[in-house]
Enzyme design. Sequence first.
Site, PDB file in Angstrom:
ATOM      1  N   LYS A  52      -1.404  14.473  35.381  1.00  0.00           N
ATOM      2  CA  LYS A  52      -2.699  14.828  34.778  1.00  0.00           C
ATOM      3  C   LYS A  52      -3.473  13.560  34.408  1.00  0.00           C
ATOM      4  CE  LYS A  52      -0.770  19.204  33.274  1.00  0.00           C
ATOM      5  NZ  LYS A  52      -0.024  19.926  32.237  1.00  0.00           N
ATOM      6  N   GLN A  96       1.411  19.171  25.958  1.00  0.00           N
ATOM      7  CA  GLN A  96       2.360  19.528  27.011  1.00  0.00           C
ATOM      8  C   GLN A  96       3.494  20.371  26.418  1.00  0.00           C
ATOM      9  OE1 GLN A  96       1.915  18.790  30.373  1.00  0.00           O
ATOM     10  NE2 GLN A  96       3.599  20.238  30.609  1.00  0.00           N
ATOM     11  N   ASP A 119      -6.819  23.721  28.140  1.00  0.00           N
ATOM     12  CA  ASP A 119      -5.712  24.441  28.777  1.00  0.00           C
ATOM     13  C   ASP A 119      -5.942  25.957  28.692  1.00  0.00           C
ATOM     14  OD1 ASP A 119      -3.697  23.315  30.253  1.00  0.00           O
ATOM     15  OD2 ASP A 119      -2.527  22.660  28.515  1.00  0.00           O
TER      16      ASP A 119
END
Length: 295
Positions: A52, A96, A119
């Site tokens: 990412k 994460q 997200d």
Amino acid sequence: MQLLDGTAVSAHIKAQLKTEVDILKVNGGKIPHLAAILVGNNPASEAYVGSKVRTCEELGFGSTLLRFEPSITEELLLIEVDKLNSDASIDGILVQLPLPKHIEENAIINAIDPLKDVDGFHPISQGKMMLGQPTFLPATPYGMMMMLEHYGIDVTGKHCVIIGRSNIVGTPMTILMSRNTNPGNATVTLAHSKTKNLKELTLQADVIVAAIGRPRFVTADMVKEGAIVLDVGINRIDDATRKSGSRLVGDVDFDQVAEKCSFITPVPKGVGPMTICGLMKNTLLAAKGKKALSN
Ligand code: NDP
């Protein structure tokens, strides 16, 4: 059978995003900046965050990677999230997952400013998605919808069986596939570990989305001729023929199932790169003060 090539589609989308960033730079606009939080040193999480951050660099986005020891307390992590919430230079925040067991994941996700929730996991993002309001769509389902759109695959009226009901993949995918949009308008069945007649359902499916986390779970005898198969799973299995001693496989038995499909995503290089595209698109929209359109 046509392969749905996540690497190729994501390259195309990333080129569009890079052009948009270049235009922002020329016009003195806000350059998107993603902050990623990584707790501990789980190798898979390291790899996901690493790719990412690399994609941010590739697109000309700013990025900040904040690493914390696995022993960090929930309280301290909440403070770090709050710092990012109030930092005007940060447009998107990514935590994460999974987090260590002593940290309540929902508490951390709920603490992210919904305006920076790139997200798409925050309850406000998920609620708006369900209601069809503009919001940040969860990156993996968003990526799969972009994949269908890119290949011009019309799922209208098709029976889509989604296996797996996680909040980040299976459940939001049922919403996106069933909306009155294009792609969308599918008739959706959501299956999970308590589903009794899974094979009966998948044999009726025009589209199968496998998001289970079990290597090669969907076998050829479960798939009808001409089905479209999207394989979300990322599973590491032993492979003595590889230097590393292992390799990645999906939730679908690719070699056997591919022969029956009209379209199928490989693993790796299928849904994975599309997930990163979803995240990057959301981050660009956040920098522009916009939300991903949920239609
Ligand atoms: P979760 O573990 O959160 O959910 C798995 C789901 O599969 C659950 O709903 C579970 O049912 C269901 N399931 C488990 N066993 C069976 C079974 N025998 N029959 C039917 N359903 C079953 O997984 P995620 O959604 O987070 O991830 C799924 C996979 O996708 C993983 O391999 C993950 O690594 C991968 N992934 C890949 C991404 C990408 O970008 N490509 C992004 C996110 C995830 P129940 O709810 O009843 O327990």
